[in-house]
Design a protein around this motif. Structure first.
Motif, PDB file in Angstrom:
ATOM      1  N   LEU A   6       0.854  -1.179   0.000  1.00 53.74           N
ATOM      2  CA  LEU A   6       0.000   0.000   0.000  1.00 53.74           C
ATOM      3  C   LEU A   6       0.891   1.230   0.000  1.00 53.74           C
ATOM      4  CD1 LEU A   6      -3.121   0.765   0.425  1.00 53.74           C
ATOM      5  CD2 LEU A   6      -2.391   1.393   2.697  1.00 53.74           C
ATOM      6  N   GLU A   7       0.620   2.122  -0.909  1.00 48.14           N
ATOM      7  CA  GLU A   7       1.428   3.330  -0.941  1.00 48.14           C
ATOM      8  C   GLU A   7       0.504   4.547  -0.944  1.00 48.14           C
ATOM      9  OE1 GLU A   7       4.237   3.443  -4.127  1.00 48.14           O
ATOM     10  OE2 GLU A   7       4.964   5.409  -3.519  1.00 48.14           O
ATOM     11  N   VAL A   8       0.683   5.388   0.035  1.00 45.92           N
ATOM     12  CA  VAL A   8      -0.100   6.613   0.100  1.00 45.92           C
ATOM     13  C   VAL A   8       0.809   7.738  -0.387  1.00 45.92           C
ATOM     14  CG1 VAL A   8      -1.287   8.213   1.647  1.00 45.92           C
ATOM     15  CG2 VAL A   8      -1.482   5.761   2.016  1.00 45.92           C
ATOM     16  N   ARG A   9       0.332   8.470  -1.377  1.00 47.50           N
ATOM     17  CA  ARG A   9       1.172   9.529  -1.945  1.00 47.50           C
ATOM     18  C   ARG A   9       0.495  10.865  -1.831  1.00 47.50           C
ATOM     19  NH1 ARG A   9       3.197   7.553  -7.760  1.00 47.50           N
ATOM     20  NH2 ARG A   9       4.466   5.795  -7.099  1.00 47.50           N
ATOM     21  N   ASN A  10       1.117  11.752  -1.099  1.00 45.03           N
ATOM     22  CA  ASN A  10       0.706  13.148  -1.046  1.00 45.03           C
ATOM     23  C   ASN A  10      -0.794  13.321  -0.795  1.00 45.03           C
ATOM     24  OD1 ASN A  10       1.296  15.838  -1.078  1.00 45.03           O
ATOM     25  ND2 ASN A  10       0.942  16.050  -3.283  1.00 45.03           N
ATOM     26  N   LEU A  11      -1.299  12.598   0.194  1.00 41.33           N
ATOM     27  CA  LEU A  11      -2.732  12.605   0.464  1.00 41.33           C
ATOM     28  C   LEU A  11      -3.173  13.885   1.176  1.00 41.33           C
ATOM     29  CD1 LEU A  11      -5.365  10.755   0.552  1.00 41.33           C
ATOM     30  CD2 LEU A  11      -4.691  10.243   2.886  1.00 41.33           C
ATOM     31  N   HIS A  12      -4.197  14.517   0.610  1.00 48.17           N
ATOM     32  CA  HIS A  12      -4.804  15.691   1.242  1.00 48.17           C
ATOM     33  C   HIS A  12      -6.269  15.394   1.472  1.00 48.17           C
ATOM     34  CE1 HIS A  12      -1.257  17.637  -0.449  1.00 48.17           C
ATOM     35  NE2 HIS A  12      -1.467  18.649   0.378  1.00 48.17           N
ATOM     36  N   THR A  13      -6.693  15.314   2.721  1.00 48.71           N
ATOM     37  CA  THR A  13      -8.123  15.170   3.003  1.00 48.71           C
ATOM     38  C   THR A  13      -8.577  16.408   3.750  1.00 48.71           C
ATOM     39  OG1 THR A  13      -7.825  12.798   3.186  1.00 48.71           O
ATOM     40  CG2 THR A  13      -9.883  13.687   4.027  1.00 48.71           C
ATOM     41  N   VAL A  21     -12.264  25.785   5.583  1.00 51.81           N
ATOM     42  CA  VAL A  21     -11.705  24.484   5.228  1.00 51.81           C
ATOM     43  C   VAL A  21     -10.731  24.017   6.310  1.00 51.81           C
ATOM     44  CG1 VAL A  21     -10.451  23.226   3.464  1.00 51.81           C
ATOM     45  CG2 VAL A  21     -11.901  25.150   2.827  1.00 51.81           C
ATOM     46  N   VAL A  22     -10.918  22.777   6.746  1.00 52.68           N
ATOM     47  CA  VAL A  22     -10.002  22.209   7.736  1.00 52.68           C
ATOM     48  C   VAL A  22      -9.153  21.136   7.065  1.00 52.68           C
ATOM     49  CG1 VAL A  22      -9.823  20.971   9.911  1.00 52.68           C
ATOM     50  CG2 VAL A  22     -11.680  22.602   9.572  1.00 52.68           C
ATOM     51  N   PRO A  23      -7.862  21.418   6.880  1.00 48.05           N
ATOM     52  CA  PRO A  23      -7.015  20.411   6.237  1.00 48.05           C
ATOM     53  C   PRO A  23      -6.567  19.361   7.261  1.00 48.05           C
ATOM     54  CG  PRO A  23      -5.787  22.456   6.576  1.00 48.05           C
ATOM     55  CD  PRO A  23      -7.131  22.640   7.219  1.00 48.05           C
ATOM     56  N   ALA A  24      -7.404  18.340   7.502  1.00 49.99           N
ATOM     57  CA  ALA A  24      -7.105  17.344   8.538  1.00 49.99           C
ATOM     58  C   ALA A  24      -5.878  16.516   8.171  1.00 49.99           C
ATOM     59  CB  ALA A  24      -8.313  16.445   8.754  1.00 49.99           C
ATOM     60  N   VAL A  25      -5.787  16.144   6.895  1.00 54.52           N
ATOM     61  CA  VAL A  25      -4.593  15.455   6.414  1.00 54.52           C
ATOM     62  C   VAL A  25      -4.021  16.331   5.309  1.00 54.52           C
ATOM     63  CG1 VAL A  25      -3.716  13.425   5.230  1.00 54.52           C
ATOM     64  CG2 VAL A  25      -5.437  13.169   7.009  1.00 54.52           C
ATOM     65  N   ASP A  26      -2.747  16.702   5.472  1.00 54.19           N
ATOM     66  CA  ASP A  26      -2.198  17.764   4.646  1.00 54.19           C
ATOM     67  C   ASP A  26      -0.892  17.301   3.998  1.00 54.19           C
ATOM     68  OD1 ASP A  26      -2.046  20.220   3.573  1.00 54.19           O
ATOM     69  OD2 ASP A  26      -1.418  21.265   5.384  1.00 54.19           O
TER      70      ASP A  26
END
Lengths: 338, 327
Positions: A6-13, A21-26
């Motif tokens: 599993l590779e997570v790349r540059n995830l913005h949630t 806007v609340v950038p919880a994952v930045d």
């Protein structure tokens, strides 16, 4: 070299609320290797749970949305390797993967079990959703699963309701359900936080056994560094929606580089020695979205300098596999690009 | 040694279980079952145990927030179990409590200055100017500012709310503060701030704490003496160092071995207990721990062990240390 599954790349949630806007994952990036236990540590509000929900496609939308990034899931198939981006796949495909190849267990098992259905039926449902087996077979398999997670009286438990079980037993049922389809990845979000120490030890032991025997890769989300030391191979430390440090468990706990990780470890009361006074990180965890420029940790950092407030630090490589997001370790050639 | 500030003797709290149409009594829960201990002036007495062991009930019973079923509580040479409601209320000026969840214990519709002023009004400080002065002082003592007094509870973070909880307990200048899981709901980096604050205040005001927690490393950090509870009973009581270095009761031993430590170099001999905590409605006969105890003997199933002083100041309730039975 181990294979990445599993590779997570540059995830913005981000979450879109009335107040903005609340950038919880930045901008979170990391990899999960086959058969390893990866710890994700951080305090409340650092984005560790949102990261795991993003992987599972369980972000409530609205208000949440994955605005950028990729979640690459690599699977071995007879025809060779296949990579899918979980952000882009259809809802139908996601449902096939979820619970079958990637399963999740939550902190409070009572809220994730349906109080109106018997334990056995809930496990059978999970099995029959993903596999073509008869009810009778599914029931037999459910019983085996219950036994495999160390619940005595399996034949009685299948016909009991969640409220008849204790917290530890419920968490075992959740694990049984998650393991029903032999997933490749198990995401455990604070699985032992609601449990007592002696029960926690039992559950951790069980998860280690599953990891060893079935080779399931586990992503363990926790705020307890003790649990991390006990369980994990590698650790990611998160702060205010960003990964601040990543490395092997020994390195992170023994030679942490980021001032936040250092502070976190120093502020724990130790069992084997008694200090006169605990170290404490000054200030409070910032609200997500309140710091927009510079290092998120700078206002609480004792070694911050002017650059920290002006510019966002990159992840710098310290050693192979050990990275840290701090200007103290800045070297242009060491920037980890993702 | 200084004299005991609080003596708890044979404290019991049973809750009735009622059932049927007429709510007849069908059983009882022995939440606290015959516990005895002394708390000396200026010390921190820790109580540890898992959920359901009766530690919080014990705390509330000591303050008579719930009435004890039996036993004596002697606070500053006065048997408080005999006091009337009104006398008890006056006495609570000297005995205060800090709760686990500060949000649940603060009125969401009151400004903080109002929350803090209330105990002063209840205890008869009628001068408004003086009250205002005290509120300001106490806010500063716990590391907040005067400006914080104008805000409502929801405007604070968890750590700040716990500071308010502490301020409220402290404002009447009590002698004894009972802290029920004061840092369990807080993040690690905030937890150490609150623990340090509590230690500073103890030094500054000469406080005595009863510190209740399920977290053994926190209790170890702050306490002078520690009592371990299991199913309503106290099973071991000793000095901090003694308890962690040579725990005698098999329950204490397994509890200590079960804590995950944030140091990969410490390899511990793990005792993983089997099974769950038995229900307090139907506790096992004899020693309550015998169903999970690795050293359980036939004798343990029938006879409940008494607290004995096995070594100086080290009390344990276990048949393994009986001279007649055991070894």
């Amino acid at each position: 070299m181990k294979k990445t599954i599993l590779e997570v790349r540059n995830l913005h949630t981000h979450f879109y609320t009335d107040k903005g806007v609340v950038p919880a994952v930045d901008g979170v990036s990391f990899s999960l290797y086959e058969g390893e236990i990866l710890g994700i540590v951080g305090e409340s509000g650092c984005g560790k749970s949102v990261t795991s929900l993003s992987i599972m496609g369980l972000i409530p939308s609205p208000p949440g949305k994955i605005v950028d990034g990729e979640i690459l899931f690599r699977q071995q198939q007879s025809a060779g390797e296949k990579t899918e981006d979980l952000v882009k796949v259809s809802k139908k495909r996601l449902r096939e993967i979820r619970g079958n190849q990637i399963a999740m267990i939550f902190q409070e098992p009572m809220t994730s079990l349906d109080p109106l259905f018997k334990i056995g039926d809930q496990i059978i449902e999970a099995l029959r959703n993903h596999q073509r087996i008869s009810k009778k077979e599914a029931r037999k398999k459910a019983m085996e699963l219950i036994k495999s997670v160390g619940i005595p009286r399996a034949d009685e438990i299948v016909d009991e309701y969640p409220h008849q079980l204790s917290g530890g037993m419920r968490q075992r049922v959740m694990i049984a359900m998650a393991m029903a389809c032999d997933p490749e990845i198990l995401i455990a979000d604070e699985p032992t936080t609601a449990l007592d120490v002696t029960i926690q030890a039992q559950i951790l032991e069980l998860m280690k056994k599953l990891n060893r025997e079935k080779g399931t890769a586990i992503m363990l989300i926790t705020h307890d560094l003790g649990v991390v030391a006990e369980m994990c191979d590698r650790v990611i430390v998160m702060y205010a929606g960003k990964v601040v440090e990543e490395g092997p468990v020994r390195t992170i706990l023994k030679e942490p580089k980021h001032p936040y990780t250092q502070g976190l470890i120093r502020s724990l009361p130790k069992l084997n020695k008694r200090e006169k006074r605990l170290y404490s990180i000054p200030g409070q965890v910032p609200k997500p979205g309140s710091i927009l420029s510079g290092c998120r940790f700078a206002p609480r950092c004792e070694v911050a300098f002017s650059q920290c407030f002006a510019k966002d630090p990159e992840l710098y490589r310290i050693k192979e596999g050990h990275q840290c997001r701090c200007f103290l370790y800045e070297k242009e050639e060491d920037i980890v690009h993702v | 040694m200084s004299k005991p500030l609080l003596q708890v003797k044979g404290l019991k709290k049973y809750f009735d279980i009622t059932g049927g149409v007429f709510s007849r009594k069908v059983g009882e829960i022995k939440a606290v079952d015959d516990i005895t201990f002394d708390v000396y002036e200026g010390e921190v007495f820790g109580i540890v145990g898992e959920s359901g062991c009766g530690k919080s009930t014990a705390a509330k019973t000591i303050l008579r927030l719930i009435e004890p079923t039996d036993g004596e509580i002697i606070f500053a040479d006065q048997n408080i179990t005999e006091l009337s409601f009104e006398e008890m209320r006056k006495l609570r000026r000297d005995m205060q409590m800090i709760f686990q969840d500060p949000y649940a214990s603060l009125n969401p519709r009151q400004r903080i200055e109002k929350v803090l002023e209330e105990p002063l009004i209840v205890h008869g400080i009628s001068d408004k100017q003086e009250r205002k002065q005290r509120v300001q002082e106490i806010l500063e003592v716990v590391g907040l500012t005067e400006e914080h007094g104008k805000r409502y509870p929801h405007q604070f973070s968890g750590g700040q709310r716990q500071r308010i909880g502490i301020a409220r307990a402290l404002i009447l200048n009590p002698k004894l503060i009972i802290c029920d899981e004061p840092v369990s709901a807080l993040d690690v980096s905030i937890q150490s701030q609150i623990l340090n604050l509590m230690e500073d205040l103890q030094e500054q005001f000469g406080l005595t704490y009863i510190f209740i927690s399920h977290d053994l490393s926190v209790v170890k950090h702050i306490s002078d003496r520690i009592g371990v509870m299991y199913l309503g009973k106290m099973v071991e009581l000793a000095d901090n160092e003694t308890l962690y270095e040579e725990p005698l009761h098999p329950y204490t031993q397994s509890l200590l071995s079960a804590i995950p430590e944030p140091d990969p170099d410490i390899k511990k001999e793990r005792i993983i207990l089997q099974g769950d905590l038995p229900s307090p409605t139907n506790p096992p006969t004899g020693c309550a721990f015998h169903t999970r105890c690795p050293f359980s003997m036939e004798h343990c199933k029938h006879v409940c062990p008494k607290m004995k002083e096995v070594k100086p100041n080290h009390f344990v309730a276990c048949h393994l240390y009986d001279e007649a039975v055991g070894t």
